[in-house]
Design an enzyme around this catalytic site. Structure first.
Site, PDB file in Angstrom:
ATOM      1  CG  ASP A  96       8.529  -1.122   0.403  1.00 15.93           C
ATOM      2  OD1 ASP A  96       8.773  -1.625   1.521  1.00 15.93           O
ATOM      3  OD2 ASP A  96       8.089   0.028   0.263  1.00 15.93           O
ATOM      4  CG  ASP A 157       7.679   1.654   6.056  1.00 15.73           C
ATOM      5  OD1 ASP A 157       8.283   2.325   6.923  1.00 15.73           O
ATOM      6  OD2 ASP A 157       6.745   2.111   5.394  1.00 15.73           O
TER       7      ASP A 157
HETATM    8  N1  GLY Z   1       5.470   1.476   3.289  1.00  6.26           N
HETATM    9  C1  GLY Z   1       4.832   2.740   3.218  1.00  6.26           C
HETATM   10  C2  GLY Z   1       3.600   2.830   4.044  1.00  6.26           C
HETATM   11  O1  GLY Z   1       3.408   2.109   5.001  1.00  6.26           O
HETATM   12  O2  GLY Z   1       2.771   3.660   3.718  1.00  6.26           O
END
Ligand code: GLY
Length: 377
Positions: A96, A157
């Site tokens: 992320d 994600d």
């Molecule tokens: N990236 C984690 C979520 O969308 O909650």
């Protein structure tokens, strides 16, 4: 076309003004914290290492772009400085890094040309590229610090982190970053997306042979369900993959995923947290999925060849944003938060039907795109 005129004249501009007013006030009231979720209109502080830490600086940069208010620039810089401990600490880093350093450091670099921010963005991109598993052609999601069994896990994600690689590729004039981003997007199409155009949240691969093992549950109802925010990440992420590569399979995938989302939206334009939710769980909503999808639909509409499709997705983005304004805006005058009814993780019963910082971010981003017809990242 009529709808486009309606926007420039009316409600979307007013909604953006409300977001700007709230963000301007939050410069003082949120200040040097890293908000994630709000209770009673007040955001918590989740710290710089959590994956959402880029969104508050991101909101500040969006606000700065509209107002030129230097207080936002200075605060965003202080937050960016505090995030260095995470980037340089290395061990807790995960995929992320795009969510974290695109709306903070890369936004700073784009607005101001700050060289230190450019380096931060490139360090983050190098980390993301280093997570690529060559055998399975996927970017590994988490780290052993979070889950020791996740060596072969990739998650939907990650598509939203790929713009960091596309940016670094152009910035460094080095296609390695591009190749990794495209390979990961190809793998998502092959291994995540189902025939009905929904997506798994987590896919587990054998990290040595690269073979897909199975879908895993994650934040949705189960391995075979359609987690609403995962679907939003798929829509927006595939639109970006097309924008950056020109490969039409990605635009087609974005459109198909969007059609599923739109066909399953209720009238107020916010889905249950999972499209396959059991009847007794249908009180659990996710406004952040709608905000992210609206912003993704604007991308799709700007790239479709046919005027009919361009107008269709533009109209649907408007419909979602209007639904968010009318039914999910936090009306409480003193609130820091903007959108109500987001859900972080109902599978673990964590933060249900609450404002979430990335819901606010994508809402404001979409409204700015509407106002200026611009690409943000
Ligand atoms: N990236 C984690 C979520 O969308 O909650």
């Amino acid at each position: 076309m009529e709808q486009r005129a309606e926007v420039s004249a009316g409600w979307a501009d007013q909604a953006l003004e409300l977001c700007l007013k709230r963000t301007g006030r939050n410069i003082e009231s949120i200040g040097e914290h890293f908000p994630h979720v709000a209770y009673d209109g007040v955001y918590n502080d989740q710290g710089p290492e959590f994956w959402v830490s880029g969104f508050w600086p991101g909101l500040l940069w969006l606000y700065y772009g509209e107002t030129g208010d230097e207080r936002a620039l200075h605060l965003a810089r202080r937050l960016e400085d505090r995030m260095d401990q995470v980037l340089d600490g290395f061990v807790t880093l995960h995929h992320d890094v795009g969510f974290m350093w695109l709306p903070s450091a890369v936004a700073d670099y784009k607005f101001t040309g700050n060289r230190a921010s450019r380096v931060r963005g490139l360090k983050a991109a190098s980390h993301l590229a280093g997570r690529f598993n060559l055998a399975g052609r996927f970017i590994r999601a988490w780290t052993d610090e979070v889950d020791p069994h996740s060596t072969g896990w990739a998650i939907i994600d990650s598509l939203m982190n790929l713009p960091l690689l596309f940016w670094a590729s152009k910035e460094m004039k080095d296609p390695r970053f591009y190749h990794i981003a495209k390979a990961h997007a190809d793998t998502v199409l092959r291994c995540f997306v189902r025939p009905d155009h929904t997506t798994a949240h987590i896919v587990s691969f054998d990290p040595f042979t690269g073979e897909k093992i199975e879908n895993l549950g994650g934040q949705g109802k189960g391995p075979d369900s359609a987690w609403a925010r995962g679907q939003a990440w798929l829509i927006y992420g595939m639109a970006i993959a097309f924008r950056e590569t020109g490969d039409k399979v990605f635009l087609e995938a974005a459109g198909n995923a969007a059609d599923y989302f739109l066909e399953h939206l209720p009238e107020d334009q916010v889905p249950w947290w999972d499209f396959c939710a059991d009847p007794e769980d249908r009180f659990v909503l996710d406004s952040s999925a709608s905000a992210c999808t609206a912003s993704g639909l604007l991308e799709i509409s700007s790239m479709e060849e046919s005027e009919e499709k361009r107008d269709f997705y533009y109209g649907k983005a408007l419909q979602i944003l209007k639904g968010l304004c009318e039914h999910h805006w936090d009306e409480r005058e003193k609130s820091q938060s903007m959108l109500l009814h987001g859900t972080v993780n109902y599978a673990k019963k964590k933060h249900v039907n609450v404002p979430i910082i990335y819901g606010d971010y994508y809402f404001m981003e979409a409204l700015i795109k509407l106002r200026h017809s611009v690409k943000i990242f």
